[in-house]
Design a protein around this motif. Structure first.
Motif, PDB file in Angstrom:
ATOM      1  N   ASN A  23     -47.179   9.797   5.635  1.00 30.13           N
ATOM      2  CA  ASN A  23     -46.813   8.493   5.071  1.00 30.13           C
ATOM      3  C   ASN A  23     -46.720   7.423   6.166  1.00 30.13           C
ATOM      4  OD1 ASN A  23     -46.814   9.500   2.478  1.00 30.13           O
ATOM      5  ND2 ASN A  23     -44.645  10.014   2.490  1.00 30.13           N
ATOM      6  N   GLY A  24     -47.736   7.395   7.008  1.00 29.68           N
ATOM      7  CA  GLY A  24     -47.852   6.338   8.015  1.00 29.68           C
ATOM      8  C   GLY A  24     -47.157   6.612   9.342  1.00 29.68           C
ATOM      9  N   GLU A  25     -46.368   7.686   9.409  1.00 28.49           N
ATOM     10  CA  GLU A  25     -45.634   7.999  10.658  1.00 28.49           C
ATOM     11  C   GLU A  25     -46.386   9.075  11.454  1.00 28.49           C
ATOM     12  OE1 GLU A  25     -41.871   9.859   9.828  1.00 28.49           O
ATOM     13  OE2 GLU A  25     -41.498  10.336  11.939  1.00 28.49           O
ATOM     14  N   ASN A  26     -46.587   8.841  12.742  1.00 27.43           N
ATOM     15  CA  ASN A  26     -47.237   9.847  13.589  1.00 27.43           C
ATOM     16  C   ASN A  26     -46.251  11.007  13.818  1.00 27.43           C
ATOM     17  OD1 ASN A  26     -48.292  11.397  15.653  1.00 27.43           O
ATOM     18  ND2 ASN A  26     -49.108   9.655  16.792  1.00 27.43           N
ATOM     19  N   VAL A  27     -46.572  12.187  13.258  1.00 29.94           N
ATOM     20  CA  VAL A  27     -45.635  13.317  13.347  1.00 29.94           C
ATOM     21  C   VAL A  27     -46.128  14.424  14.290  1.00 29.94           C
ATOM     22  CG1 VAL A  27     -44.551  12.920  11.095  1.00 29.94           C
ATOM     23  CG2 VAL A  27     -46.597  14.357  11.216  1.00 29.94           C
ATOM     24  N   ASN A  28     -47.141  14.083  15.108  1.00 30.59           N
ATOM     25  CA  ASN A  28     -47.727  15.084  16.020  1.00 30.59           C
ATOM     26  C   ASN A  28     -46.697  15.892  16.807  1.00 30.59           C
ATOM     27  OD1 ASN A  28     -50.438  14.994  15.609  1.00 30.59           O
ATOM     28  ND2 ASN A  28     -50.935  14.524  17.738  1.00 30.59           N
ATOM     29  N   ASP A  29     -45.660  15.206  17.294  1.00 33.68           N
ATOM     30  CA  ASP A  29     -44.704  15.883  18.174  1.00 33.68           C
ATOM     31  C   ASP A  29     -43.601  16.615  17.411  1.00 33.68           C
ATOM     32  OD1 ASP A  29     -46.102  14.971  20.317  1.00 33.68           O
ATOM     33  OD2 ASP A  29     -44.874  13.164  20.572  1.00 33.68           O
ATOM     34  N   LEU A  30     -43.652  16.577  16.090  1.00 35.21           N
ATOM     35  CA  LEU A  30     -42.550  17.161  15.305  1.00 35.21           C
ATOM     36  C   LEU A  30     -42.951  18.421  14.538  1.00 35.21           C
ATOM     37  CD1 LEU A  30     -41.285  13.782  13.759  1.00 35.21           C
ATOM     38  CD2 LEU A  30     -40.422  14.961  15.789  1.00 35.21           C
ATOM     39  N   ILE A  31     -44.227  18.819  14.654  1.00 33.13           N
ATOM     40  CA  ILE A  31     -44.720  19.868  13.750  1.00 33.13           C
ATOM     41  C   ILE A  31     -44.960  21.207  14.430  1.00 33.13           C
ATOM     42  CG2 ILE A  31     -45.725  18.269  12.071  1.00 33.13           C
ATOM     43  CD1 ILE A  31     -48.442  18.673  13.436  1.00 33.13           C
ATOM     44  N   ARG A  32     -44.555  21.336  15.707  1.00 41.09           N
ATOM     45  CA  ARG A  32     -44.849  22.590  16.427  1.00 41.09           C
ATOM     46  C   ARG A  32     -43.632  23.499  16.547  1.00 41.09           C
ATOM     47  NH1 ARG A  32     -50.003  23.147  15.720  1.00 41.09           N
ATOM     48  NH2 ARG A  32     -50.848  21.061  15.646  1.00 41.09           N
ATOM     49  N   THR A  33     -42.567  23.229  15.803  1.00 41.14           N
ATOM     50  CA  THR A  33     -41.365  24.062  15.914  1.00 41.14           C
ATOM     51  C   THR A  33     -41.533  25.336  15.088  1.00 41.14           C
ATOM     52  OG1 THR A  33     -40.350  23.059  13.977  1.00 41.14           O
ATOM     53  CG2 THR A  33     -39.943  21.963  16.088  1.00 41.14           C
ATOM     54  N   GLU A  34     -40.706  26.325  15.394  1.00 44.30           N
ATOM     55  CA  GLU A  34     -40.735  27.585  14.641  1.00 44.30           C
ATOM     56  C   GLU A  34     -40.392  27.340  13.168  1.00 44.30           C
ATOM     57  OE1 GLU A  34     -41.583  31.026  15.107  1.00 44.30           O
ATOM     58  OE2 GLU A  34     -42.682  29.830  16.559  1.00 44.30           O
ATOM     59  N   GLU A  35     -39.442  26.411  12.959  1.00 50.05           N
ATOM     60  CA  GLU A  35     -39.017  26.107  11.583  1.00 50.05           C
ATOM     61  C   GLU A  35     -40.205  25.603  10.755  1.00 50.05           C
ATOM     62  OE1 GLU A  35     -36.471  22.705  11.172  1.00 50.05           O
ATOM     63  OE2 GLU A  35     -35.620  23.397   9.266  1.00 50.05           O
ATOM     64  N   VAL A  36     -40.974  24.681  11.355  1.00 51.88           N
ATOM     65  CA  VAL A  36     -42.120  24.132  10.636  1.00 51.88           C
ATOM     66  C   VAL A  36     -43.220  25.200  10.472  1.00 51.88           C
ATOM     67  CG1 VAL A  36     -43.964  22.396  10.706  1.00 51.88           C
ATOM     68  CG2 VAL A  36     -41.630  21.741  11.299  1.00 51.88           C
ATOM     69  N   SER A  37     -43.433  26.031  11.495  1.00 46.84           N
ATOM     70  CA  SER A  37     -44.454  27.098  11.400  1.00 46.84           C
ATOM     71  C   SER A  37     -44.177  27.991  10.208  1.00 46.84           C
ATOM     72  CB  SER A  37     -44.432  28.000  12.628  1.00 46.84           C
ATOM     73  OG  SER A  37     -44.726  27.293  13.778  1.00 46.84           O
ATOM     74  N   LYS A  38     -42.943  28.384  10.104  1.00 50.21           N
ATOM     75  CA  LYS A  38     -42.555  29.306   9.048  1.00 50.21           C
ATOM     76  C   LYS A  38     -42.689  28.635   7.678  1.00 50.21           C
ATOM     77  CE  LYS A  38     -39.248  33.033   8.929  1.00 50.21           C
ATOM     78  NZ  LYS A  38     -38.052  33.562   9.561  1.00 50.21           N
ATOM     79  N   ALA A  39     -42.216  27.392   7.611  1.00 49.76           N
ATOM     80  CA  ALA A  39     -42.278  26.663   6.337  1.00 49.76           C
ATOM     81  C   ALA A  39     -43.731  26.432   5.925  1.00 49.76           C
ATOM     82  CB  ALA A  39     -41.537  25.331   6.464  1.00 49.76           C
ATOM     83  N   ALA A  40     -44.605  26.102   6.906  1.00 52.61           N
ATOM     84  CA  ALA A  40     -46.014  25.818   6.577  1.00 52.61           C
ATOM     85  C   ALA A  40     -46.693  27.053   6.012  1.00 52.61           C
ATOM     86  CB  ALA A  40     -46.752  25.337   7.826  1.00 52.61           C
ATOM     87  N   SER A  41     -46.337  28.201   6.548  1.00 54.48           N
ATOM     88  CA  SER A  41     -46.944  29.435   6.056  1.00 54.48           C
ATOM     89  C   SER A  41     -46.554  29.679   4.596  1.00 54.48           C
ATOM     90  CB  SER A  41     -46.536  30.571   6.980  1.00 54.48           C
ATOM     91  OG  SER A  41     -46.597  31.802   6.347  1.00 54.48           O
TER      92      SER A  41
END
Ligand code: DC
Length: 221
Positions: free
Chosen positions: A80-98
């Motif tokens: 939604n218009g925000e650059n989130v490149n630096d926020l998506i490499r955490t373990e929490e996000v990895s697990k949620a994305a799967s």
């Protein structure tokens, strides 16, 4: 005439490292589709959506616009218009994305964005379903894999080199769980496309893998 390269495989096989290097050497554009699924997962986490509730995810993803652009060859993902490149490499996000990536409505949105990017040609795209679903007509398809043990050891090394502590057995367990989810989901499971070339990187260095793929490009195209 341009061409597209599809690189699929399990988490930790080295897809993004290799795809990035191939794109640079060949003057192509690297598209990291995992980053798009990660940005969607971040949206769900922020909104407090239960990531084990597919109906809620299907509904919520309609309000998440993912876009990408490239700056100096580096892909930036926008939520939604925000650059989130630096926020998506955490373990929490990895697990949620799967987990959130099993939802068909969410996949549909991202697959059409990816297919638009593929139409530009000269794209190296990595993910789980690129050769089978997103770009079935890609001129070259690679299935990049390595044993769970080797992938876990690489991940473990990354943690240690960042000065973080880690547990090898725990990492291997999580990798196997993620493989299982990615390979057994109903919608676009991770599977080697019939016309994809298998490259097992367990016993290979990064340079050897890049050379191998460059020679496959020369042979095929
Ligand atoms: O490649 P990655 O680890 O950044 O991917 C994050 C998650 O997104 C992974 O668990 C599987 C999912 N994914 C997918 O389902 N399809 C893709 N084309 C790319 C990633």
């Amino acid at each position: 005439m341009g061409y597209d390269i599809a690189i699929d495989g399990p988490a930790g096989a080295g897809k993004s490292t290799i795809a990035k290097m191939i794109a640079e050497k060949k003057g192509m554009i690297y598209v990291d589709t995992g980053a798009m699924y990660r940005a969607m997962a971040l949206y769900m986490i922020r909104k407090g959506v239960d990531i084990d509730d597919p109906d809620r995810i299907a509904e919520a993803c309609q309000d998440a616009e993912i876009t990408i652009n490239h700056e100096d060859g580096v892909q930036c993902v926008f939520l939604n218009g925000e650059n989130v490149n630096d926020l998506i490499r955490t373990e929490e996000v990895s697990k949620a994305a799967s987990k959130t990536s099993v939802v068909p409505e969410l996949r549909k949105k991202l697959v059409s964005l990816q297919q638009e990017l593929g139409l530009m040609k000269d794209v190296v795209m990595d993910g789980r379903d690129i050769g089978t679903k997103v770009l079935p007509n890609a001129e070259l398809k690679i299935y990049l894999t390595a044993s769970a043990r080797v992938r876990a050891r690489r991940r473990y090394g990354e943690f240690l080199s960042k000065g973080e502590s880690a547990n090898l057995a725990e990492i291997e367990k999580e990798i196997k769980e993620r493989d299982h989810r990615d390979m057994t989901r109903a919608e676009s499971p991770l599977v080697q496309a019939e016309d994809a070339i298998l490259v097992d990187t367990s016993e290979m260095t990064i340079e050897q893998v890049v050379d191998k793929i460059l020679s496959l490009i020369d042979a095929k195209l």
